[in-house]
Design a protein around this motif. Structure first.
Motif, PDB file in Angstrom:
ATOM      1  N   ILE A  69      61.470  53.560  40.825  1.00 14.69           N
ATOM      2  CA  ILE A  69      60.185  53.118  41.367  1.00 14.69           C
ATOM      3  C   ILE A  69      60.004  53.771  42.729  1.00 14.69           C
ATOM      4  O   ILE A  69      60.849  53.645  43.621  1.00 14.69           O
ATOM      5  CB  ILE A  69      60.127  51.586  41.467  1.00 14.69           C
ATOM      6  N   GLY A  70      58.896  54.516  42.867  1.00 12.88           N
ATOM      7  CA  GLY A  70      58.651  55.246  44.104  1.00 12.88           C
ATOM      8  C   GLY A  70      57.193  55.204  44.507  1.00 12.88           C
ATOM      9  O   GLY A  70      56.403  54.429  43.961  1.00 12.88           O
ATOM     10  N   SER A  71      56.844  56.036  45.460  1.00 12.66           N
ATOM     11  CA  SER A  71      55.451  56.064  45.930  1.00 12.66           C
ATOM     12  C   SER A  71      54.967  57.511  45.996  1.00 12.66           C
ATOM     13  O   SER A  71      55.725  58.430  46.336  1.00 12.66           O
ATOM     14  CB  SER A  71      55.326  55.402  47.301  1.00 12.66           C
ATOM     15  N   LYS A  72      53.709  57.683  45.642  1.00  7.47           N
ATOM     16  CA  LYS A  72      53.100  59.015  45.634  1.00  7.47           C
ATOM     17  C   LYS A  72      52.914  59.493  47.073  1.00  7.47           C
ATOM     18  O   LYS A  72      52.349  58.777  47.912  1.00  7.47           O
ATOM     19  CB  LYS A  72      51.761  58.961  44.904  1.00  7.47           C
ATOM     20  N   ILE A  73      53.435  60.674  47.331  1.00  4.59           N
ATOM     21  CA  ILE A  73      53.322  61.233  48.686  1.00  4.59           C
ATOM     22  C   ILE A  73      51.853  61.561  48.955  1.00  4.59           C
ATOM     23  O   ILE A  73      51.190  62.247  48.171  1.00  4.59           O
ATOM     24  CB  ILE A  73      54.208  62.486  48.829  1.00  4.59           C
ATOM     25  N   GLY A  74      51.332  61.016  50.063  1.00  6.66           N
ATOM     26  CA  GLY A  74      49.928  61.264  50.419  1.00  6.66           C
ATOM     27  C   GLY A  74      49.059  60.038  50.255  1.00  6.66           C
ATOM     28  O   GLY A  74      48.114  59.826  51.021  1.00  6.66           O
ATOM     29  N   THR A  75      49.376  59.193  49.253  1.00  3.60           N
ATOM     30  CA  THR A  75      48.551  57.992  49.039  1.00  3.60           C
ATOM     31  C   THR A  75      49.361  56.703  49.062  1.00  3.60           C
ATOM     32  O   THR A  75      48.797  55.616  49.168  1.00  3.60           O
ATOM     33  CB  THR A  75      47.831  58.053  47.667  1.00  3.60           C
ATOM     34  N   ASP A  76      50.687  56.819  48.946  1.00  2.40           N
ATOM     35  CA  ASP A  76      51.583  55.649  48.870  1.00  2.40           C
ATOM     36  C   ASP A  76      51.367  54.789  47.627  1.00  2.40           C
ATOM     37  O   ASP A  76      51.858  53.661  47.562  1.00  2.40           O
ATOM     38  CB  ASP A  76      51.468  54.759  50.128  1.00  2.40           C
ATOM     39  N   ALA A  77      50.647  55.323  46.634  1.00  2.00           N
ATOM     40  CA  ALA A  77      50.458  54.566  45.389  1.00  2.00           C
ATOM     41  C   ALA A  77      51.806  54.377  44.700  1.00  2.00           C
ATOM     42  O   ALA A  77      52.620  55.298  44.639  1.00  2.00           O
ATOM     43  CB  ALA A  77      49.497  55.326  44.472  1.00  2.00           C
ATOM     44  N   LYS A  78      52.026  53.163  44.182  1.00  2.00           N
ATOM     45  CA  LYS A  78      53.291  52.865  43.496  1.00  2.00           C
ATOM     46  C   LYS A  78      53.325  53.578  42.135  1.00  2.00           C
ATOM     47  O   LYS A  78      52.370  53.501  41.362  1.00  2.00           O
ATOM     48  CB  LYS A  78      53.439  51.357  43.299  1.00  2.00           C
ATOM     49  N   ILE A  79      54.422  54.272  41.875  1.00  2.00           N
ATOM     50  CA  ILE A  79      54.588  54.988  40.604  1.00  2.00           C
ATOM     51  C   ILE A  79      55.976  54.695  40.059  1.00  2.00           C
ATOM     52  O   ILE A  79      56.966  54.700  40.794  1.00  2.00           O
ATOM     53  CB  ILE A  79      54.384  56.512  40.782  1.00  2.00           C
ATOM     54  N   GLU A  80      56.022  54.415  38.760  1.00  2.00           N
ATOM     55  CA  GLU A  80      57.299  54.148  38.089  1.00  2.00           C
ATOM     56  C   GLU A  80      57.611  55.291  37.129  1.00  2.00           C
ATOM     57  O   GLU A  80      56.741  55.747  36.385  1.00  2.00           O
ATOM     58  CB  GLU A  80      57.206  52.834  37.316  1.00  2.00           C
ATOM     59  N   ILE A  81      58.853  55.759  37.174  1.00  2.00           N
ATOM     60  CA  ILE A  81      59.283  56.854  36.295  1.00  2.00           C
ATOM     61  C   ILE A  81      60.471  56.381  35.460  1.00  2.00           C
ATOM     62  O   ILE A  81      61.379  55.728  35.970  1.00  2.00           O
ATOM     63  CB  ILE A  81      59.673  58.099  37.130  1.00  2.00           C
ATOM     64  N   LEU A  82      60.410  56.723  34.183  1.00  2.00           N
ATOM     65  CA  LEU A  82      61.546  56.459  33.298  1.00  2.00           C
ATOM     66  C   LEU A  82      62.068  57.800  32.800  1.00  2.00           C
ATOM     67  O   LEU A  82      61.332  58.571  32.176  1.00  2.00           O
ATOM     68  CB  LEU A  82      61.103  55.588  32.116  1.00  2.00           C
ATOM     69  N   LEU A  83      63.338  58.085  33.098  1.00  2.00           N
ATOM     70  CA  LEU A  83      63.940  59.348  32.676  1.00  2.00           C
ATOM     71  C   LEU A  83      64.245  59.289  31.178  1.00  2.00           C
ATOM     72  O   LEU A  83      64.900  58.363  30.709  1.00  2.00           O
ATOM     73  CB  LEU A  83      65.244  59.598  33.443  1.00  2.00           C
ATOM     74  N   LEU A  84      63.780  60.296  30.441  1.00  2.00           N
ATOM     75  CA  LEU A  84      63.979  60.311  28.988  1.00  2.00           C
ATOM     76  C   LEU A  84      64.966  61.379  28.544  1.00  2.00           C
ATOM     77  O   LEU A  84      65.944  61.082  27.873  1.00  2.00           O
ATOM     78  CB  LEU A  84      62.637  60.533  28.276  1.00  2.00           C
ATOM     79  N   LYS A  85      64.698  62.642  28.900  1.00  2.00           N
ATOM     80  CA  LYS A  85      65.563  63.745  28.451  1.00  2.00           C
ATOM     81  C   LYS A  85      65.767  64.726  29.579  1.00  2.00           C
ATOM     82  O   LYS A  85      64.806  65.154  30.217  1.00  2.00           O
ATOM     83  CB  LYS A  85      64.901  64.522  27.301  1.00  2.00           C
ATOM     84  N   ARG A  86      67.000  65.113  29.801  1.00  2.00           N
ATOM     85  CA  ARG A  86      67.296  66.114  30.833  1.00  2.00           C
ATOM     86  C   ARG A  86      67.041  67.499  30.249  1.00  2.00           C
ATOM     87  O   ARG A  86      67.583  67.853  29.203  1.00  2.00           O
ATOM     88  CB  ARG A  86      68.755  65.992  31.275  1.00  2.00           C
ATOM     89  N   LYS A  87      66.202  68.266  30.927  1.00  2.00           N
ATOM     90  CA  LYS A  87      65.870  69.614  30.446  1.00  2.00           C
ATOM     91  C   LYS A  87      66.771  70.668  31.098  1.00  2.00           C
ATOM     92  O   LYS A  87      67.157  71.630  30.464  1.00  2.00           O
ATOM     93  CB  LYS A  87      64.392  69.939  30.744  1.00  2.00           C
ATOM     94  N   ASP A  88      67.044  70.506  32.384  1.00  2.00           N
ATOM     95  CA  ASP A  88      68.059  71.324  33.065  1.00  2.00           C
ATOM     96  C   ASP A  88      68.552  70.528  34.271  1.00  2.00           C
ATOM     97  O   ASP A  88      68.303  69.320  34.353  1.00  2.00           O
ATOM     98  CB  ASP A  88      67.533  72.724  33.440  1.00  2.00           C
ATOM     99  N   ASP A  89      69.249  71.171  35.209  1.00  2.00           N
ATOM    100  CA  ASP A  89      69.862  70.440  36.326  1.00  2.00           C
ATOM    101  C   ASP A  89      68.870  69.565  37.091  1.00  2.00           C
ATOM    102  O   ASP A  89      69.192  68.461  37.506  1.00  2.00           O
ATOM    103  CB  ASP A  89      70.517  71.425  37.307  1.00  2.00           C
TER     104      ASP A  89
END
Length: 341
Positions: A69-89
């Motif tokens: 759970i983080g915030s969008k740089i520039g607006t501070d809007a709350k954003i949630e990310i769920l990691l699904l598949k690693r594509k590279d490093d």
């Protein structure tokens, strides 16, 4: 075959919210796939149904704390990310909420800038490719900032992350636990080995595709997401040896089942190796290698319920589920178990 054919009524209060302190004390419903007969037990009694020469197949994937759970740089809007598949490093395929605030070029800060993600592109079904920048080791930062990616029907975060891991979890990469394995304790596994049962490990990193609801009426039109699996030579040899000697192959969970059914040839010989599988098992499927299954109680109209129905027959499974509801079994990830023999 229609989605509604796999529906059943489930009272909300039977959805387990927390794991039991003693994993092996959950309940166990035993279903005979030929007759439909059922009996009721405690999970640690599973060893009475396992015989010398059988092979128990477990999925040793490890769940990563993939919810950020983080915030969008520039607006501070709350954003949630769920990691699904690693594509590279540095690049992951992710599920982002709300997606409209995560257009390509958007940058998201986690942990006051300890980790920064940049949205590169929109891919399959609205998922985002995100490139992460950080100092140090990604896994350590993730362990510090991430939360366990619990299913939506579990309404609170866990105090102890380890209770959403199997005791044999080894290879990091899952967005969800292979939950049938949560019932085993180290002691119970040792007792099973002492009975002359071989234990083989395979790896399938569970993605959210496994839990995606079936939205089409005709289930044959449902598309499964692909998941990465790996089977080592020595583990495949254990399974092939047990099969050749007349032992039963008993999978712990639908993920182990899907792994070995994906990697087996038409003669039921398991090939070692790695790859991606999108196998969808539903009634009419002929199992190539699996004989029995240990599994939890699944969501109505889910692909997991369809897989179980392929093994034991839809009528037998739905009758057993009706009995489980009547007997107040606990359902889903932290719920009770079923053994299909």
């Amino acid at each position: 075959m229609r989605r509604q054919d796999f529906s059943f009524d489930l009272p909300q209060e039977l959805i387990a919210q927390d794991p039991l302190k003693d994993r092996a004390s959950s309940r166990l419903l035993v279903l005979d796939k030929e007759t439909g007969e059922t009996s009721h037990h405690v999970f640690r009694e599973i060893k009475e149904y396992l015989h010398p020469g059988d092979c128990l197949v477990v999925n040793d994937t490890k769940v990563i704390p993939a919810r950020l759970i983080g915030s969008k740089i520039g607006t501070d809007a709350k954003i949630e990310i769920l990691l699904l598949k690693r594509k590279d490093d540095q690049v992951w395929e992710t599920l982002v909420k709300p997606g409209k605030k995560a257009k390509p070029g958007a940058r998201i800060s986690f942990g006051d800038g300890l980790l920064v993600g940049e949205v590169l592109d929109v891919v399959d079904e609205g998922n985002r490719l995100v490139k992460f920048t950080y100092d140090g080791i990604f896994e350590e930062i993730l362990d510090q900032l991430g939360q366990m990616p619990l299913p939506p029907y579990i309404t609170h975060q866990l105090e102890d992350k380890d209770c959403y891991q199997t005791v044999y979890a080894k290879h990091s990469g899952s967005a969800a636990a292979p939950t049938a394995g949560l019932h085993f304790t180290p002691q119970l596994l040792e007792e099973i080995k002492a009975e002359g049962v071989e234990i083989a490990s395979v790896t399938l990193h569970v993605g959210l595709g496994t839990f995606r609801p079936v939205k089409v009426d005709n289930i044959l039109e449902h598309h499964m997401h692909s998941e990465f699996y790996q089977i080592e030579e020595n583990e495949a040899a254990k399974i092939n040896r047990a099969k050749a000697n007349g032992g039963r192959i008993i999978c712990v969970g639908t993920t182990s089942c899907r792994t070995i059914e994906s990697a087996a040839d038409e003669n039921g010989y398991l090939r070692a190796g790695s790859g991606w599988t999108d196998i969808f098992i539903y009634p009419g499927y002929k199992f190539k290698i699996l004989d029995c299954l240990i599994t939890n109680f699944h969501l109505p109209e889910s692909t997991l319920l369809m897989l179980v129905s392929a093994l034991a027959g839809r009528e037998h499974v739905l009758a057993a589920y009706e009995e489980a509801v009547k007997e107040r079994y606990r359902f889903f990830s932290f719920g009770d178990a079923m053994f299909i023999k």
